[in-house]
Enzyme design. Structure first.
Site, PDB file in Angstrom:
ATOM      1  N   GLY A 112      44.649   1.229 154.134  1.00 48.49           N
ATOM      2  CA  GLY A 112      43.853   2.446 154.302  1.00 48.49           C
ATOM      3  C   GLY A 112      44.349   3.313 155.432  1.00 48.49           C
ATOM      4  CB  CYS A 113      42.460   5.376 157.870  1.00 50.13           C
ATOM      5  SG  CYS A 113      41.531   6.420 156.718  1.00 50.13           S
ATOM      6  CB  ALA A 114      44.789   0.809 159.852  1.00 50.46           C
TER       7      ALA A 114
END
Length: 361
Positions: A143-145
């Site tokens: 995801g965003c990481a």
């Protein structure tokens, strides 16, 4: 230490102004929420002015099967991935000359918004002249990481193989996961935030010949990284996989979690690396949203100016999941000078964080 020599990016041609996105959401969600006007303030207060999408807005008003959306993901991911790679390997802001595909030893491909087997970099390698022996390392589900995690894994690869030159290619087409019939608040908030884009970073080992291509006086070395998983937090962020596709899981408690959990995590990391807070010149934060960035400031007791660049990227591009932190880093690389220290941070499903310490050398 391994260093980041260049970054290139790419966005789709279709642009949506936030006002139009809000009108779209109002039309779609008004029957489901009596307090729709209050909820729509998320579009007005989120700092975003425009975003890029792979399809025109009218496309999202119709139902599309998972197969149709995923085929669109593959086609657009290949196109944007090639553009981002080429922009990285020819970027005159960072390179004295074009970097050849054949010099790349490995490609770390980061994405969480579509499925492809063979993976996207294999499809790209059939169109660009990478050597057939280029190693392929797809990273999915972060995801965003993911953008920060990709840099961390590339750093570790280049520690093991100090002559290596590798790419971190991040591609996210968040809009293609949109579920028109999902009338949850998570989907409404996601509609106010998420966007599409791609970015590519060139990471090189310290025994490679890549310094001969370096145009700027200093490039960011990756000094250390830290990955952290918050146990029993699977419901904070991610996908709920159903017959129709991917449904967003997006807890309203994320800003609160950031404030309570991130500070000790970052302090542990900086203590381990022996770096004092007052020596940090650049805060390279994934701009998950305005509230998340404000939570960073509150949790870490940072001056508000430290999130100016993340806010600028959020304003003009929205939240492109894993891609967004590379847009932030690229802009900071254009202004940082020798000796500067940067802290990069991104949060993603798990619930998890990825931290990197950078120094321009």
């Amino acid at each position: 230490m391994p260093f980041i020599l260049s970054i290139g990016d790419a966005v789709p041609q279709s642009v949506i102004e936030q006002q139009h996105a809000m009108e779209f959401a109002a039309e779609l969600f008004s029957e489901s929420f009596k307090d729709i006007e209050r909820l729509l303030t998320a579009f007005q207060n989120g700092q975003i002015e425009k975003r890029h999408l792979v399809k025109p807005l009218e496309w999202y008003k119709q139902d599309h099967s998972l197969a149709e959306k995923n085929n669109a993901y593959i086609d657009a991911a290949i196109m944007l991935g090639i553009e981002a790679i080429d922009n990285c390997l020819t970027n005159e802001d960072f390179l004295t000359e074009t970097f050849a595909y054949e010099e790349i030893e490995a490609i770390f491909t980061v994405s969480t918004t579509g499925l492809a087997t063979p993976s996207i970099e294999a499809r790209i390698m059939n169109q660009l002249s990478f050597t057939p022996h280029t190693k392929r390392i797809p990273l999915w589900g972060l995801g965003c990481a993911g953008g920060a995690s990709g840099l961390s894994r590339a750093y570790e690869y280049c520690l093991a193989y100090p002559k290596a030159k590798v790419l971190v290619l991040s591609i996210e087409l968040c809009s293609l996961t949109f579920q028109r019939n999902d009338r949850s608040k998570s989907n409404l908030i996601g509609t106010s935030l998420f966007a599409d884009g791609a970015a590519c970073a060139l990471v090189c080992g310290d025994q490679s010949n890549a310094r001969t291509y370096q145009k700027r006086k200093a490039s960011p070395q990756i000094l250390s990284t830290q990955s952290t998983l918050m146990r029993q937090s699977l419901d904070v962020m991610g996908w709920d996989v159903r017959n129709e596709g991917l449904y967003v899981v997006f807890s309203k408690d994320i800003p609160t979690i950031v404030e309570k959990w991130l500070e000790p995590n970052v302090c542990e990391f900086l203590t381990k690396t022996g770096v004092e807070w007052n020596s940090i010149n650049h805060f390279i934060a994934h701009p998950g949203g305005k509230k998340v960035l404000e939570a960073y400031i509150e949790a870490l007791n940072l001056p508000a100016s430290m999130i100016d660049i993340p806010l600028e990227i959020l304003k003009n591009f929205g939240n492109m999941s894993s891609v967004t932190i590379l847009f932030v880093l690229k802009k900071i690389m254009k202004k940082a000078i020798q000796g500067d220290v940067g802290l990069a941070t991104a949060l993603g499903p798990g619930f998890s964080s990825e931290l990197l310490l950078l120094r321009w050398e």
